[in-house]
Write an enzyme that holds these catalytic residues in place. Structure first.
Site, PDB file in Angstrom:
ATOM      1  N   GLU A   1       3.871  -4.494 -11.012  1.00  0.00           N
ATOM      2  CA  GLU A   1       2.911  -4.038  -9.984  1.00  0.00           C
ATOM      3  C   GLU A   1       1.797  -3.070 -10.247  1.00  0.00           C
ATOM      4  O   GLU A   1       2.133  -2.090 -11.161  1.00  0.00           O
ATOM      5  CB  GLU A   1       3.960  -3.449  -8.842  1.00  0.00           C
ATOM      6  CG  GLU A   1       3.533  -3.069  -7.544  1.00  0.00           C
ATOM      7  CD  GLU A   1       4.297  -2.226  -6.562  1.00  0.00           C
ATOM      8  OE1 GLU A   1       5.270  -1.504  -7.265  1.00  0.00           O
ATOM      9  OE2 GLU A   1       4.019  -2.182  -5.457  1.00  0.00           O
TER      10      GLU A   1
ATOM     11  N   LYS B   1       2.951  -7.786  -0.008  1.00  0.00           N
ATOM     12  CA  LYS B   1       4.237  -6.670  -0.144  1.00  0.00           C
ATOM     13  C   LYS B   1       4.335  -6.415   1.253  1.00  0.00           C
ATOM     14  O   LYS B   1       3.501  -5.915   2.203  1.00  0.00           O
ATOM     15  CB  LYS B   1       3.889  -5.455  -1.119  1.00  0.00           C
ATOM     16  CG  LYS B   1       5.229  -4.698  -1.251  1.00  0.00           C
ATOM     17  CD  LYS B   1       4.850  -3.438  -1.923  1.00  0.00           C
ATOM     18  CE  LYS B   1       6.078  -2.533  -2.412  1.00  0.00           C
ATOM     19  NZ  LYS B   1       5.561  -1.473  -3.013  1.00  0.00           N
TER      20      LYS B   1
ATOM     21  N   CYS C   1       8.768  -4.827  -5.852  1.00  0.00           N
ATOM     22  CA  CYS C   1       9.310  -3.369  -6.021  1.00  0.00           C
ATOM     23  C   CYS C   1      10.151  -2.911  -4.812  1.00  0.00           C
ATOM     24  O   CYS C   1      11.393  -3.401  -4.784  1.00  0.00           O
ATOM     25  CB  CYS C   1       8.106  -2.513  -6.084  1.00  0.00           C
ATOM     26  SG  CYS C   1       8.625  -0.840  -6.902  1.00  0.00           S
TER      27      CYS C   1
END
Ligand SMILES: *[C@@H]1O[C@H](CO)[C@@H](O)[C@H](O)[C@H]1NC(C)=O
Ligand SMILES: *[C@@H]1O[C@H](CO)[C@@H](O)[C@H](O)[C@H]1NC(C)=O
Ligand SMILES: *[C@@H]1O[C@H](CO)[C@@H](O)[C@H](O)[C@H]1NC(C)=O
Ligand SMILES: *[C@@H]1O[C@H](CO)[C@@H](O)[C@H](O)[C@H]1NC(C)=O
Ligand SMILES: *[C@@H]1O[C@H](CO)[C@@H](O)[C@H](O)[C@H]1NC(C)=O
Ligand SMILES: *[C@@H]1O[C@H](CO)[C@@H](O)[C@H](O)[C@H]1NC(C)=O
Ligand SMILES: *[C@@H]1O[C@H](CO)[C@@H](O)[C@H](O)[C@H]1NC(C)=O
Length: 523
Positions: free
Chosen positions: A79, A180, A214
């Site tokens: 990321e 995300k 993440c």
């Protein structure tokens, strides 16, 4: 079923493998020391942004080249790996963003059709890397999407900015993108997409993969949902993970996540030890090669053979929902991978083992508890006294137990901690945790602080009466060595894990439980 043995942490261990599980492919993750912006006060231009990103793209190109020589089929980059993580406004991020067409709507190979969309220089290069390296490539980048001011959610600057993963196949075609969902606190320059996305892509060498990013990994949506409702057993995971001991160092939690679900997790992290970012791995049910290096400033290409664990069942979401949640190691589970986990040969504790059937009547010092903060949560602790012992400590409805035995002379203070409650720092979530920790010093108030070194070798059984079945077992030893439990599972209302014969000092052993259903309840 077939048998499979491998030498892992210097011990031969054998697994039963369903016959369909004997194929492997080569995967790579790259822990990347992203070249960061030098002067954050100078406003970026597109030209400046491209110059910076080129430095990172050149590094990516080298990795793909190297991976290609090793026969890698899929590579994952971290990321923020192209533009870094140091932005303070939407405007400062803007020059780094590209429009990314929806691969569900258009078929586009940027390497072959570079002029199809304006401002897609990064996509073009990534596509050509995948194509020339003949491998699937997953990268994280910034996306912009113009919106109409008639759209009530459209930001005042007339565009959405997303934290997006892109997936290219081995020809260079853009086959998937994922925006995300769980943005971290500092990501004020990005928008949350309107709906959570469950993105799955197919490969000819290993079947289906899921994808998320993440912070997503700590929540039910989309991470656990992909596994439970969509039957995903292989996940690609770009991350910029800031390590937080004792419980949430990257390698520690990511390995525990993969292990708890019996999946493959291909995790690529940033390499910036000065920001506490290091720790990437290829976590599989068989082995889990990982990289952690807080001393060097070099990146690392980690390449490993990965067992294909695509489910034989066809998991449409509806089908899986009607079966309930099948993937997790659960009470009375007959799940194949749980069986695979549990049937390791030769690592079970003997019946005569003193840790095997500890009873509460042997409990030492039942009243001697204290409170200390661990990762901003108020844990109830009980100190471990003596060479061996048996302790219980409770927090709200969770009672944690440990039965332990030192293999050498105890030299450090250890404590057993329990926490049953909300964690409200950096994203509210409900935790149930039993953690055996080495304290940072000899005083009780140092228990719960992060430490990395230990000399005490301890055999233990750790258990607790959890109310959630989502429990991630972590064992961290001195100098960031990871271990997997010898055995774990449910025994009536208790979830337990055992570990004997470690060759390094114990730093942390934890059952990190997540009670997702309670995340959004205020009390
Ligand atoms: C960053 O750039 C600004 C404006 O050019 C300058 O005033 C400042 O000294 C620079 N800072 C650093 C750390 O180079
Ligand atoms: C392409 O982008 C540039 C700037 O990035 C802009 O000046 C130009 O008008 C765009 N062309 C088209 C056809 O959108
Ligand atoms: C990294 O971790 C150490 C130890 O927990 C902490 O003292 C330090 O502030 C962290 N650094 C950053 C940049 O967060
Ligand atoms: C919260 O996140 C910040 C970085 O944004 C970090 O410095 C801090 O240690 C985190 N706190 C906890 C309790 O994880
Ligand atoms: C932690 O919890 C205990 C028991 O509820 C309480 O007495 C103590 O004040 C709390 N400590 C902090 C720092 O909040
Ligand atoms: C866990 O055990 C304690 C002590 O026996 C008990 O008070 C508590 O209700 C139990 N929790 C659950 C969820 O059963
Ligand atoms: C941990 O041990 C290693 C090797 O023995 C040493 O180099 C390192 O400085 C120690 N770290 C701490 C925090 O004590």
């Amino acid at each position: 079923m077939g048998a499979f043995c491998l030498r892992w942490l210097l011990v031969w261990q054998c697994f039963l493998i369903p016959v369909w599980g004997l194929d492997f492919y080569k995967a790579a993750v790259y822990e990347h020391p992203t070249v960061l912006r030098l002067n954050l006060t100078i406003p970026s231009t597109r030209e400046g942004a491209l110059r910076l990103m080129q430095k990172n793209l050149d590094k990516y190109q080298e990795q793909v080249h190297e991976a290609s020589k090793q026969g890698v089929k899929i590579i994952v980059f971290p990321e923020d790996g192209l533009h870094g993580f140091q932005f303070n406004s939407r405007a400062s991020m803007f020059p780094y963003l590209e429009p990314i067409p929806d691969p569900n709507v258009v078929q586009w190979n940027p390497c072959l059709q570079p002029t199809e969309y304006n401002g897609t220089e990064v996509l073009y290069q990534l596509s050509c890397m995948a194509r020339n390296g003949n491998m699937y490539l997953i990268a994280n980048m910034g996306e912009r999407q113009a919106c109409e001011l008639s759209d009530p959610q459209c930001p005042a600057d007339g565009r959405y900015q997303f934290n997006t993963n892109v997936v290219f196949d081995a020809e260079g075609t853009l086959i998937a993108k994922y925006q995300k969902w769980k943005l971290f606190r500092i990501e004020i320059y990005y928008n949350k997409p309107k709906t959570v996305q469950h993105v799955i892509f197919n490969t000819p060498f290993a079947g289906k993969f899921g994808i998320f990013t993440c912070f997503d990994i700590l929540f039910y949506e989309p991470a656990v949902s992909l596994i439970e409702h969509y039957g995903v057993k292989q996940i690609v995971f770009p991350t910029a993970w800031m390590n937080k001991l004792p419980l949430l160092s990257a390698i520690e939690f990511h390995q525990a996540f993969a292990s708890a679900f019996g999946i493959n997790l291909l995790a690529a992290n940033q390499h910036h030890p000065e920001y506490n970012m290091t720790g990437s791995g290829i976590y599989t049910p068989l082995g889990f090669p990982y990289y952690y290096n807080a001393k060097s400033s070099e990146g690392k290409l980690l390449v490993a053979k990965v067992p294909i664990i695509t489910s034989i069942k066809d998991h449409s979401p509806e089908h899986s929902k009607s079966q309930g949640t099948s993937a997790f190691l659960q009470r009375n589970s007959h799940n194949e991978l749980s069986v695979l986990q549990q049937q390791k040969v030769g690592v079970k504790l003997e019946q005569t083992d003193p840790l095997k059937h500890p009873t509460l009547s042997h409990m030492d010092n039942p009243g001697d508890t204290f409170h200390a903060s661990m990762m901003s949560d108020n844990y109830t602790f009980i100190p471990l006294t003596g060479v061996q012992g048996n302790h219980q400590v409770c927090s709200n409805n969770l009672c944690c137990h440990v039965a332990y035995e030192h293999a050498n002379t105890p030299s450090n203070l250890y404590a057993l901690g329990a926490y049953d409650g909300h964690h409200r720092v950096n994203g509210s979530r409900y935790l149930q945790v039993c953690a055996l920790v080495k304290c940072a010093g000899s005083k009780y108030d140092t228990c719960g602080q992060g430490v990395t070194n230990a000399t005490d070798i301890i055999d233990f059984k750790l258990w607790g009466n959890f109310s959630t079945r989502y429990i991630f077992p972590e064992i961290l030893a001195s100098e960031m060595k990871l271990y997997r439990a010898d055995s774990r599972g449910w025994d009536n209302n208790d979830f337990y894990m055992t570990k004997k014969g470690m060759s390094a000092g114990l730093v942390t052993a934890a059952l990190y439980g997540r009670w997702y259903e309670k995340d959004n309840l205020s009390k």
